[in-house]
Design a protein around this motif. Structure first.
Motif, PDB file in Angstrom:
ATOM      1  N   LEU A   1      24.759 -22.913  55.107  1.00 32.68           N
ATOM      2  CA  LEU A   1      24.467 -22.150  56.292  1.00 32.68           C
ATOM      3  C   LEU A   1      23.438 -21.406  56.177  1.00 32.68           C
ATOM      4  O   LEU A   1      23.536 -20.255  55.708  1.00 32.68           O
ATOM      5  CB  LEU A   1      25.841 -21.306  56.287  1.00 32.68           C
ATOM      6  CG  LEU A   1      27.379 -22.094  56.277  1.00 32.68           C
ATOM      7  CD1 LEU A   1      28.458 -21.278  56.303  1.00 32.68           C
ATOM      8  CD2 LEU A   1      27.303 -23.051  57.562  1.00 32.68           C
ATOM      9  N   VAL A   2      22.173 -22.200  56.455  1.00 33.57           N
ATOM     10  CA  VAL A   2      20.954 -21.108  56.482  1.00 33.57           C
ATOM     11  C   VAL A   2      20.635 -20.672  57.788  1.00 33.57           C
ATOM     12  O   VAL A   2      20.687 -21.512  58.739  1.00 33.57           O
ATOM     13  CB  VAL A   2      19.992 -22.253  55.886  1.00 33.57           C
ATOM     14  CG1 VAL A   2      18.543 -21.365  55.960  1.00 33.57           C
ATOM     15  CG2 VAL A   2      20.053 -22.640  54.456  1.00 33.57           C
ATOM     16  N   GLU A   3      19.904 -19.509  57.965  1.00 33.12           N
ATOM     17  CA  GLU A   3      19.875 -18.931  59.348  1.00 33.12           C
ATOM     18  C   GLU A   3      18.617 -19.639  59.841  1.00 33.12           C
ATOM     19  O   GLU A   3      17.498 -20.110  58.999  1.00 33.12           O
ATOM     20  CB  GLU A   3      19.577 -17.618  59.056  1.00 33.12           C
ATOM     21  CG  GLU A   3      20.683 -16.589  58.726  1.00 33.12           C
ATOM     22  CD  GLU A   3      20.779 -16.583  57.265  1.00 33.12           C
ATOM     23  OE1 GLU A   3      20.146 -17.266  56.714  1.00 33.12           O
ATOM     24  OE2 GLU A   3      21.490 -15.726  56.778  1.00 33.12           O
ATOM     25  N   ASP A   4      18.522 -19.892  61.005  1.00 34.60           N
ATOM     26  CA  ASP A   4      17.485 -20.646  61.647  1.00 34.60           C
ATOM     27  C   ASP A   4      16.205 -20.021  61.439  1.00 34.60           C
ATOM     28  O   ASP A   4      15.126 -20.456  61.281  1.00 34.60           O
ATOM     29  CB  ASP A   4      17.584 -20.665  63.211  1.00 34.60           C
ATOM     30  CG  ASP A   4      18.632 -22.170  63.518  1.00 34.60           C
ATOM     31  OD1 ASP A   4      18.940 -22.815  62.619  1.00 34.60           O
ATOM     32  OD2 ASP A   4      19.102 -22.188  64.714  1.00 34.60           O
ATOM     33  N   ASP A   5      16.159 -18.740  61.616  1.00 37.86           N
ATOM     34  CA  ASP A   5      14.784 -17.848  61.514  1.00 37.86           C
ATOM     35  C   ASP A   5      14.250 -18.206  60.055  1.00 37.86           C
ATOM     36  O   ASP A   5      13.052 -18.299  59.908  1.00 37.86           O
ATOM     37  CB  ASP A   5      14.916 -16.576  61.757  1.00 37.86           C
ATOM     38  CG  ASP A   5      15.183 -16.247  63.267  1.00 37.86           C
ATOM     39  OD1 ASP A   5      14.940 -17.009  63.919  1.00 37.86           O
ATOM     40  OD2 ASP A   5      15.615 -15.247  63.307  1.00 37.86           O
TER      41      ASP A   5
ATOM     42  N   ALA B   1      12.987 -21.661  59.760  1.00 35.63           N
ATOM     43  CA  ALA B   1      11.964 -21.895  60.621  1.00 35.63           C
ATOM     44  C   ALA B   1      10.700 -21.535  59.785  1.00 35.63           C
ATOM     45  O   ALA B   1       9.468 -22.121  59.941  1.00 35.63           O
ATOM     46  CB  ALA B   1      11.917 -21.042  61.836  1.00 35.63           C
ATOM     47  N   ALA B   2      10.498 -20.283  58.940  1.00 30.51           N
ATOM     48  CA  ALA B   2       9.418 -20.156  58.356  1.00 30.51           C
ATOM     49  C   ALA B   2       9.149 -21.015  57.334  1.00 30.51           C
ATOM     50  O   ALA B   2       8.207 -21.427  57.003  1.00 30.51           O
ATOM     51  CB  ALA B   2       9.738 -18.622  57.691  1.00 30.51           C
ATOM     52  N   ALA B   3      10.274 -21.610  56.743  1.00 33.18           N
ATOM     53  CA  ALA B   3       9.959 -22.507  55.656  1.00 33.18           C
ATOM     54  C   ALA B   3       9.222 -23.853  56.068  1.00 33.18           C
ATOM     55  O   ALA B   3       8.631 -24.458  55.665  1.00 33.18           O
ATOM     56  CB  ALA B   3      11.210 -22.967  54.789  1.00 33.18           C
ATOM     57  N   PHE B   4      10.009 -24.399  57.314  1.00 32.51           N
ATOM     58  CA  PHE B   4       9.611 -25.375  58.127  1.00 32.51           C
ATOM     59  C   PHE B   4       8.181 -25.435  58.392  1.00 32.51           C
ATOM     60  O   PHE B   4       7.287 -26.585  58.352  1.00 32.51           O
ATOM     61  CB  PHE B   4      10.697 -25.729  59.013  1.00 32.51           C
ATOM     62  CG  PHE B   4      10.443 -27.155  59.681  1.00 32.51           C
ATOM     63  CD1 PHE B   4      10.816 -28.263  59.124  1.00 32.51           C
ATOM     64  CD2 PHE B   4       9.769 -27.163  60.960  1.00 32.51           C
ATOM     65  CE1 PHE B   4      10.653 -29.536  59.516  1.00 32.51           C
ATOM     66  CE2 PHE B   4       9.846 -28.544  61.192  1.00 32.51           C
ATOM     67  CZ  PHE B   4      10.273 -29.693  60.739  1.00 32.51           C
ATOM     68  N   GLU B   5       7.835 -24.187  58.974  1.00 29.58           N
ATOM     69  CA  GLU B   5       6.441 -24.105  59.434  1.00 29.58           C
ATOM     70  C   GLU B   5       5.244 -24.288  58.103  1.00 29.58           C
ATOM     71  O   GLU B   5       4.421 -25.153  58.363  1.00 29.58           O
ATOM     72  CB  GLU B   5       6.260 -22.922  59.977  1.00 29.58           C
ATOM     73  CG  GLU B   5       4.890 -22.610  60.616  1.00 29.58           C
ATOM     74  CD  GLU B   5       4.636 -21.295  61.106  1.00 29.58           C
ATOM     75  OE1 GLU B   5       3.351 -20.987  61.801  1.00 29.58           O
ATOM     76  OE2 GLU B   5       5.646 -20.210  60.922  1.00 29.58           O
ATOM     77  N   GLU B   6       5.702 -23.788  57.025  1.00 31.58           N
ATOM     78  CA  GLU B   6       4.761 -24.210  55.783  1.00 31.58           C
ATOM     79  C   GLU B   6       4.825 -25.698  55.677  1.00 31.58           C
ATOM     80  O   GLU B   6       3.699 -25.935  55.192  1.00 31.58           O
ATOM     81  CB  GLU B   6       5.317 -23.190  54.525  1.00 31.58           C
ATOM     82  CG  GLU B   6       4.253 -23.438  53.604  1.00 31.58           C
ATOM     83  CD  GLU B   6       4.575 -22.415  52.476  1.00 31.58           C
ATOM     84  OE1 GLU B   6       3.962 -22.829  51.428  1.00 31.58           O
ATOM     85  OE2 GLU B   6       5.420 -21.694  52.484  1.00 31.58           O
TER      86      GLU B   6
END
Length: 355
Positions: A31-35, A38-43
């Motif tokens: 259960l990982v927060e989207d925000d 999102a930061a990890a996915f952007e990198e």
């Protein structure tokens, strides 16, 4: 084919399947927060831009190419289940898919009987072929073209076998005269012939080498990791048609390696090894009662040196073969540059030289 649509369908189908097993609570780690994601996915996506355009038809720097959309959908859909094709209880559906897809590969090369499975790479597939060769001819070495893939010399070292690099002729093919001189020593038990060398795309004279096999009692192993699927174009008409004799002769050789993750349009890693004689399975025998207990049928791990293998690879290949079977009118049309319904043009990969 709308890739995004079918990936959405895949998620829905797997969720419907999962719902049949009743409700449960997911582990907190999932259960990982989207925000935060999102930061990890952007990198992550930013780092992925540090790649060459493998997908582009103008790029020819490496043998990398995009997977067929059907393979992508098949792989990602199956990864939502994440089966392991080592034992039948680890991947019952994908093990059946693997056996069916491997049977299609065997038929493509003209094998009437076979034993084989998928691997994570052509390197591992060649290791298995040379392992069986060592067991059948203990104390004898392996001869291969000086232009063959470096895998063979390396695997000979791993297996404790002596390797015999054989010079090539002026067209980059293994010299049969030099090969026969080495075979006369009686120290070689297996000859590796290449169907599509990495450097030149050359095809060794497999059909001519059959006589040496009969004369000296050696095994013939064909490393078709790179060019194997071009057997589908053997004998096609046109200026770039491929001379059929070496490809037809593969059916009489003892083992074959082919990489679906090259011209089979599959994601990495997906190799395959095939043996003409199913009895070589006896060399894989091992006792693992904690693994093979759910079925008396053959578990793929019982005929493989590898243990865990992604069932998703088998699923991707199986689904692709439903659309583009490894036949002249199926995948052969793609390799020859012919859309479905077009007449044969005899076009082939220019790196596959006529023998």
């Amino acid at each position: 084919m709308d890739l995004q649509h079918w990936l959405g369908q895949a998620n829905d189908a797997i969720q419907q399947w999962a719902d049949t097993f009743g409700p449960y609570e997911r582990h907190p780690s999932l259960l990982v927060e989207d925000d935060r994601f999102a930061a990890a996915f952007e990198e992550f996506t930013g780092r992925l831009t540090d790649n060459y355009p493998f997908f582009h038809p103008h790029y020819a720097g490496q043998m990398l190419k995009p997977s067929h959309p059907a393979a992508v959908v098949g792989y990602l859909t199956t990864m939502l289940i994440n089966p392991n094709n080592h034992a039948l209880d680890g991947g019952p559906a994908t093990a059946r898919m693997e056996r069916e897809a491997v049977a299609q590969l065997a038929a493509m090369f003209g094998y009437d009987t076979h034993l084989g499975h998928l691997t994570t790479s052509g390197t591992i597939a060649n290791l298995e072929a040379l392992f069986v060769a060592r067991e059948l001819h203990p104390g004898r070495g392996v001869a291969y073209s000086a232009d063959a893939h470096y895998t063979h010399g390396r695997m000979c070292h791993v297996l404790g076998m002596k390797g015999y690099p054989i010079p090539t002729d002026d067209r980059g093919r293994i010299s049969l005269d030099a090969l026969e001189e080495t075979l006369r020593t009686g120290e070689v038990g297996t000859v590796v012939l290449t169907a599509g060398t990495t450097g030149l795309g050359t095809v060794d004279p497999i059909h001519t080498a059959l006589a040496l096999r009969d004369r000296y009692g050696v095994r013939l192993h064909v490393d078709a990791a790179y060019g194997g699927f071009f057997t589908l174009l053997a004998g096609t008409a046109g200026p770039e048609g491929i001379t059929p004799e070496p490809w037809r002769a593969i059916a009489r050789c003892d083992s074959i390696v082919v990489d679906p993750h090259k011209h089979g349009l599959q994601p990495y890693g997906c190799g395959a090894v095939l043996f003409r004689d199913p009895e070589v399975g006896r060399f894989y025998l091992h006792d693992s009662p904690y693994t093979y207990f759910t079925s008396t049928d053959l578990h793929l791990g019982e005929i493989s040196l590898e243990c865990s293998r992604a069932g998703a690879s088998a699923a991707a290949l199986w689904l692709t073969f439903q659309l583009l079977p490894p036949t002249p009118d199926g995948l052969g049309r793609v390799l020859g540059g012919r859309p479905p319904g077009r007449p044969a043009l005899g076009r082939a990969d220019p790196r596959i030289r006529r023998p």
